[in-house]
Design an enzyme around this catalytic site. Structure first.
Site, mmCIF file in Angstrom:
data_model
loop_
_atom_site.group_PDB
_atom_site.id
_atom_site.type_symbol
_atom_site.label_atom_id
_atom_site.label_comp_id
_atom_site.label_asym_id
_atom_site.label_seq_id
_atom_site.Cartn_x
_atom_site.Cartn_y
_atom_site.Cartn_z
ATOM 1 N N GLY A 92 29.058 43.803 35.757
ATOM 2 C CA GLY A 92 27.990 42.843 35.481
ATOM 3 C C GLY A 92 26.765 43.134 36.322
ATOM 4 O O GLY A 92 25.990 44.043 36.031
ATOM 5 N N GLY A 93 26.599 42.381 37.399
ATOM 6 C CA GLY A 93 25.396 42.451 38.230
ATOM 7 C C GLY A 93 24.948 43.851 38.614
ATOM 8 O O GLY A 93 23.761 44.181 38.529
ATOM 9 N N ASN B 229 27.843 45.239 31.484
ATOM 10 C CA ASN B 229 27.668 44.007 30.717
ATOM 11 C C ASN B 229 26.439 43.313 31.274
ATOM 12 O O ASN B 229 26.486 42.756 32.367
ATOM 13 C CB ASN B 229 28.916 43.120 30.858
ATOM 14 C CG ASN B 229 28.728 41.755 30.211
ATOM 15 O OD1 ASN B 229 27.760 41.533 29.482
ATOM 16 N ND2 ASN B 229 29.654 40.841 30.474
ATOM 17 N N TRP B 230 25.362 43.391 30.499
ATOM 18 C CA TRP B 230 24.101 42.823 30.993
ATOM 19 C C TRP B 230 24.039 41.308 30.865
ATOM 20 O O TRP B 230 23.068 40.692 31.324
ATOM 21 C CB TRP B 230 22.918 43.464 30.251
ATOM 22 C CG TRP B 230 22.564 44.829 30.755
ATOM 23 C CD1 TRP B 230 23.197 45.514 31.765
ATOM 24 C CD2 TRP B 230 21.499 45.667 30.298
ATOM 25 N NE1 TRP B 230 22.578 46.732 31.959
ATOM 26 C CE2 TRP B 230 21.530 46.849 31.073
ATOM 27 C CE3 TRP B 230 20.516 45.538 29.328
ATOM 28 C CZ2 TRP B 230 20.616 47.889 30.887
ATOM 29 C CZ3 TRP B 230 19.611 46.576 29.130
ATOM 30 C CH2 TRP B 230 19.659 47.728 29.904
ATOM 31 N N LYS B 231 25.045 40.729 30.185
ATOM 32 C CA LYS B 231 25.045 39.269 30.010
ATOM 33 C C LYS B 231 23.677 38.823 29.462
ATOM 34 O O LYS B 231 23.127 39.502 28.609
ATOM 35 C CB LYS B 231 25.422 38.576 31.325
ATOM 36 C CG LYS B 231 26.731 39.139 31.887
ATOM 37 C CD LYS B 231 27.312 38.364 33.034
ATOM 38 C CE LYS B 231 28.610 39.043 33.486
ATOM 39 N NZ LYS B 231 29.321 38.287 34.515
ATOM 40 N N GLU C 89 33.268 34.029 30.385
ATOM 41 C CA GLU C 89 32.128 33.118 30.247
ATOM 42 C C GLU C 89 32.067 32.526 28.838
ATOM 43 O O GLU C 89 31.659 31.382 28.653
ATOM 44 C CB GLU C 89 30.828 33.857 30.618
ATOM 45 C CG GLU C 89 30.760 34.097 32.118
ATOM 46 C CD GLU C 89 29.963 35.324 32.545
ATOM 47 O OE1 GLU C 89 29.225 35.897 31.723
ATOM 48 O OE2 GLU C 89 30.106 35.723 33.724
ATOM 49 N N GLY D 271 30.956 37.904 39.706
ATOM 50 C CA GLY D 271 29.680 37.414 40.220
ATOM 51 C C GLY D 271 29.762 36.780 41.598
ATOM 52 O O GLY D 271 28.814 36.136 42.043
ATOM 53 N N GLU E 77 39.631 41.007 34.153
ATOM 54 C CA GLU E 77 38.547 40.430 34.944
ATOM 55 C C GLU E 77 39.012 39.116 35.567
ATOM 56 O O GLU E 77 38.914 38.052 34.934
ATOM 57 C CB GLU E 77 37.327 40.155 34.045
ATOM 58 C CG GLU E 77 36.712 41.391 33.437
ATOM 59 C CD GLU E 77 35.212 41.216 33.195
ATOM 60 O OE1 GLU E 77 34.457 42.061 33.693
ATOM 61 O OE2 GLU E 77 34.800 40.246 32.549
ATOM 62 N N SER F 40 32.774 42.030 40.349
ATOM 63 C CA SER F 40 32.102 42.508 41.564
ATOM 64 C C SER F 40 32.325 44.000 41.837
ATOM 65 O O SER F 40 32.483 44.411 42.986
ATOM 66 C CB SER F 40 32.509 41.662 42.771
ATOM 67 O OG SER F 40 32.109 40.315 42.592
ATOM 68 N N HIS G 154 35.167 37.333 26.665
ATOM 69 C CA HIS G 154 34.750 37.292 28.075
ATOM 70 C C HIS G 154 35.003 35.885 28.628
ATOM 71 O O HIS G 154 34.850 34.891 27.915
ATOM 72 C CB HIS G 154 33.267 37.660 28.189
ATOM 73 C CG HIS G 154 32.852 37.911 29.600
ATOM 74 N ND1 HIS G 154 32.557 36.876 30.471
ATOM 75 C CD2 HIS G 154 32.719 39.054 30.311
ATOM 76 C CE1 HIS G 154 32.250 37.391 31.648
ATOM 77 N NE2 HIS G 154 32.344 38.707 31.583
HETATM 78 P P1 13P Z 1 30.049 41.071 38.048
HETATM 79 O O1 13P Z 1 30.159 42.572 38.100
HETATM 80 O O2 13P Z 1 28.637 40.592 38.183
HETATM 81 O O3 13P Z 1 31.007 40.410 38.953
HETATM 82 O O4 13P Z 1 30.464 40.641 36.538
HETATM 83 C C1 13P Z 1 31.656 41.108 36.025
HETATM 84 C C2 13P Z 1 31.702 40.786 34.578
HETATM 85 O O5 13P Z 1 31.805 39.635 34.191
HETATM 86 C C3 13P Z 1 31.587 41.898 33.622
HETATM 87 O O6 13P Z 1 31.908 41.485 32.338
#
Ligand code: 13P
Length: 241
Positions: free
Chosen positions: A225-226, A9-11, A98, A171, A165, A204, A96
């Site tokens: 994510g990251g 997920n590149w956000k 967010e 994050g 999640e 994470s 999600h």
């Molecule tokens: P991180 O891997 O950066 O913690 O993000 C997880 C996430 O929100 C994937 O959708």
């Protein structure tokens, strides 16, 4: 049979140029990836078209990060399912944390988006998970069960992925213990009518912890994510051992 699905997920990261640079570094590292793993990149809307063109013939599947419940209309800033399927998008993240936290997404709008995605033959990845405060108050199970109950009304469980999640692990570098993620995902599975839904862990996930996470019997994949932003780290994750 539950599919193993590793999704990035590149956000709100990467321009088109940066996305294509990523692909160059990433694709060459997939020769050793076992065939039974699905690899998905959920990227910003602006990079979907160029990635779609560059992923032709590759095993990487394209995903979006949201979809509206109407197929067209006066909804400034939203995206409709036919706009995604036209360019070869297969997956879409729905609900999600967010989106729930910053953009007012509710279980009700999540439910509408899930159903529209499925009607368009997109596979939705439904995200659920608790805050630190909810965990500390012993509300993890009740919150997640409520998200599932409301989110899944009328949803076809044969074309669905779920991602657990925990918000406190997103994050933060603070990964949920693999055994605890396994326990919660087992509980999520008990709430479903289809035992074959793939359930991912997200929060994470990194090259250093992916092997332990994926060794858990209930965990069918990861939503990353990251660590999905760098070709080397995401390749190590999809090539988990
Ligand atoms: P991180 O891997 O950066 O913690 O993000 C997880 C996430 O929100 C994937 O959708």
């Amino acid at each position: 049979m539950r599919n193993v699905i590793i999704a990035g997920n590149w956000k709100m990261y990467k321009t088109q140029a940066e996305a294509l640079e990523f692909l160059q570094g990433f694709m060459t590292q997939l020769d050793v990836t076992p065939d039974d793993r699905e690899i998905v990149l959920c990227v910003p809307f602006t990079t979907l078209v160029s990635l779609s063109q560059n992923l032709h013939g590759s095993r990487i599947r394209l995903g979006a990060q949201n979809v509206h419940w109407e197929t067209a209309g006066a909804y400034t800033g939203e995206i409709a399912a036919p706009m995604l399927t036209e360019i070869g998008v297969r997956y879409v993240i729905v609900g999600h944390s967010e989106r729930r936290q910053y953009f007012g997404e509710t279980d009700e709008t999540v439910n509408l988006r899930l159903k529209t995605a499925q009607q368009a033959s997109l596979t939705p990845i439904l995200c659920v998970g608790e805050t630190k405060q909810q965990r500390d108050a012993n509300e993890t199970e009740s919150l997640i069960f409520s998200q599932l109950k409301k989110g899944l009304v009328g949803v076809d469980q044969t074309n669905l992925v779920i991602a657990y999640e925990p918000i406190w692990a997103i994050g933060t570098g603070d990964t949920c213990e693999a055994t605890e993620a396994n326990r919660v995902i087992g509980l999520i599975r008990e709430q479903l009518t289809n035992p074959n839904v793939s359930i991912q862990y997200g929060g994470s996930v990194k090259p250093e912890n992916v092997d332990e996470i994926m060794a858990q019997p209930e965990i069918d994949g990861a939503l990353v994510g990251g660590a999905s932003l760098q070709p080397g780290s995401f390749a190590r994750i999809v090539n988990f051992q």
